[in-house]
Scaffold this motif. Structure first.
Motif, mmCIF file in Angstrom:
data_model
loop_
_atom_site.group_PDB
_atom_site.id
_atom_site.type_symbol
_atom_site.label_atom_id
_atom_site.label_comp_id
_atom_site.label_asym_id
_atom_site.label_seq_id
_atom_site.Cartn_x
_atom_site.Cartn_y
_atom_site.Cartn_z
ATOM 1 N N LEU A 48 137.055 -40.676 97.633
ATOM 2 C CA LEU A 48 136.520 -39.527 98.381
ATOM 3 C C LEU A 48 137.611 -38.512 98.704
ATOM 4 C CD1 LEU A 48 134.084 -41.383 100.820
ATOM 5 C CD2 LEU A 48 133.470 -39.954 98.859
ATOM 6 N N LEU A 49 138.793 -38.987 99.092
ATOM 7 C CA LEU A 49 139.881 -38.069 99.419
ATOM 8 C C LEU A 49 140.326 -37.284 98.192
ATOM 9 C CD1 LEU A 49 142.132 -40.175 101.841
ATOM 10 C CD2 LEU A 49 140.632 -38.265 102.419
ATOM 11 N N GLU A 50 140.447 -37.962 97.044
ATOM 12 C CA GLU A 50 140.858 -37.262 95.825
ATOM 13 C C GLU A 50 139.812 -36.232 95.413
ATOM 14 O OE1 GLU A 50 141.498 -36.093 91.772
ATOM 15 O OE2 GLU A 50 139.712 -37.079 92.576
ATOM 16 N N SER A 51 138.554 -36.537 95.662
ATOM 17 C CA SER A 51 137.484 -35.637 95.248
ATOM 18 C C SER A 51 137.325 -34.440 96.176
ATOM 19 C CB SER A 51 136.149 -36.407 95.189
ATOM 20 O OG SER A 51 136.226 -37.500 94.294
ATOM 21 N N PHE A 61 146.713 -38.703 91.183
ATOM 22 C CA PHE A 61 145.597 -39.135 92.015
ATOM 23 C C PHE A 61 144.286 -39.172 91.240
ATOM 24 C CE2 PHE A 61 148.493 -38.496 95.511
ATOM 25 C CZ PHE A 61 148.102 -39.497 96.393
ATOM 26 N N PHE A 62 144.191 -38.389 90.178
ATOM 27 C CA PHE A 62 143.027 -38.498 89.297
ATOM 28 C C PHE A 62 142.989 -39.879 88.646
ATOM 29 C CE2 PHE A 62 141.246 -38.029 84.975
ATOM 30 C CZ PHE A 62 139.952 -37.634 85.304
ATOM 31 N N MET A 119 149.285 -43.997 84.066
ATOM 32 C CA MET A 119 149.975 -43.529 85.278
ATOM 33 C C MET A 119 151.495 -43.569 85.093
ATOM 34 S SD MET A 119 147.512 -45.402 88.092
ATOM 35 C CE MET A 119 148.237 -44.735 89.602
ATOM 36 N N SER A 120 151.994 -44.561 84.369
ATOM 37 C CA SER A 120 153.437 -44.627 84.112
ATOM 38 C C SER A 120 153.876 -43.482 83.204
ATOM 39 C CB SER A 120 153.820 -45.977 83.503
ATOM 40 O OG SER A 120 153.402 -46.069 82.159
ATOM 41 N N PHE A 298 149.112 -38.822 100.288
ATOM 42 C CA PHE A 298 147.989 -39.592 100.825
ATOM 43 C C PHE A 298 148.055 -39.636 102.350
ATOM 44 C CE2 PHE A 298 145.492 -43.359 101.818
ATOM 45 C CZ PHE A 298 144.406 -43.210 100.972
ATOM 46 N N LYS A 299 149.270 -39.756 102.901
ATOM 47 C CA LYS A 299 149.427 -39.757 104.353
ATOM 48 C C LYS A 299 148.959 -38.436 104.952
ATOM 49 C CE LYS A 299 153.371 -42.954 104.509
ATOM 50 N NZ LYS A 299 154.825 -43.090 104.832
#
Length: 314
Positions: A48-51, A61-62, A119-120, A298-299
């Motif tokens: 939800l936060l990423e969206s 974050f995707f 992601m790497s 994220f924080k």
């Protein structure tokens, strides 16, 4: 499937669950239910936060959103059945329901290998090629990498499941487990499974070993890039951009090694059931914790949510 005249074709699978811990079933049920709630809540929060947060609409974050989606689907595939098994002290699932569960569990579990590898690659570009990062890691490429990961794993897992459904399952229909895991189900087959073992090894190499090798190579490049940064502040900043992902890699592959690479004999066969709790519960629970504690973006998103709902509290 065909069985001999004195054999019965398997139409249901009996899950024996935690037979040696039934006296603690209420406690187990509460612990697993609370853990499942935390897993769903934590990973849905990331999604939800990423969206909704503009500053989290980044490639990293995707990819994290899809990793969290896989965690939610993985745990939802197994834990509700586990809760039912704990309460009833055993559970029954139809044979085809068992196959579907095994199929879904394989896809949702192993797609994470490729997403973590992607992601790497993202961290490699961000640290080793920062000036070209924005032009290379465009939204279209991110989408292609994610869709490619899901599609490739779906094809590989489906090819293995297709072989399994060709087997004969006659007579025995009980497995000492709390969900339809691949190994215990295949052992019930009365057909020759030697070719499947070879196929499973090849697919496991492709799904697990190759992405892991790719991750190691990218982090070698990242490491040598970081040590060549002249300033201590620059080194610290570069390391902080990949520390959360590196922690996720250690947790995920540490779990896989513990579960699949530990030697197993008859005396320790039952332990595999408890080892499987690592990738069903521990890994999906750790990702939200890792990113909430170690990622500054994220924080910030969490702080905005907190200030929105609790504006007058410190």
């Amino acid at each position: 499937m065909t069985c001999e005249a004195n054999e019965t074709q398997v139409t249901q699978i009996h899950l024996l669950g935690f037979r040696d811990m039934y006296k603690y079933k209420i406690l187990l049920f509460i612990v697993f239910l609370l853990t499942y709630t935390l897993i769903i809540g934590g990973n849905l929060l990331i999604i939800l936060l990423e969206s909704s947060m503009e500053h989290l609409k980044t490639p990293m974050f995707f990819f994290l959103k899809h990793l969290s989606s896989a965690d939610v689907l993985l745990t939802t595939t197994a834990i509700p059945m586990m809760l039912d098994t704990v309460l009833k002290e055993e559970s029954v699932i139809s044979f085809w329901g068992c196959i579907v569960q095994m199929h879904c569990f394989g896809i949702f579990g192993f797609v994470q290998c490729f997403i973590i590898a992607v992601m790497s690659f993202d961290r490699y570009l961000a640290i080793c090629h920062p000036l070209r990062y924005s032009s290379l890691m465009v939204p279209n490429l991110c989408l292609q990498l994610v869709v490619g990961s899901w599609s490739l794993v779906s094809v590989l897992v489906s090819s293995e499941i297709f072989v399994v459904i060709q087997f004969d399952f006659c007579g025995l229909n009980s497995i000492d487990h709390f969900f339809c895991d691949f190994g215990p189900v295949v052992v019930l087959a009365t057909s020759d499974i030697s070719e499947l073992i070879v196929q499973d090894f090849i697919i496991a190499m492709f799904i697990i070993f190759f992405p892991f090798t790719f991750i190691i190579l990218t982090y070698f490049c990242i490491f040598f890039t970081i040590i060549n940064i002249p300033s201590t502040f620059g080194k610290r900043k570069a390391f902080s951009t990949c520390s959360s992902h590196l922690t996720s890699v250690c947790v995920y592959y540490g779990t896989l090694i513990t579960v699949y690479m530990t030697p197993t004999d008859e005396s320790s066969f039952d332990i595999n059931k408890y080892r499987s709790l690592l990738y069903i519960i521990v890994t999906p629970l750790m990702n939200p914790i890792i990113y909430s504690l170690r990622n500054n973006e994220f924080k910030k998103a969490m702080s905005k949510v907190k200030n929105h709902f609790f504006p007058n509290q410190w």
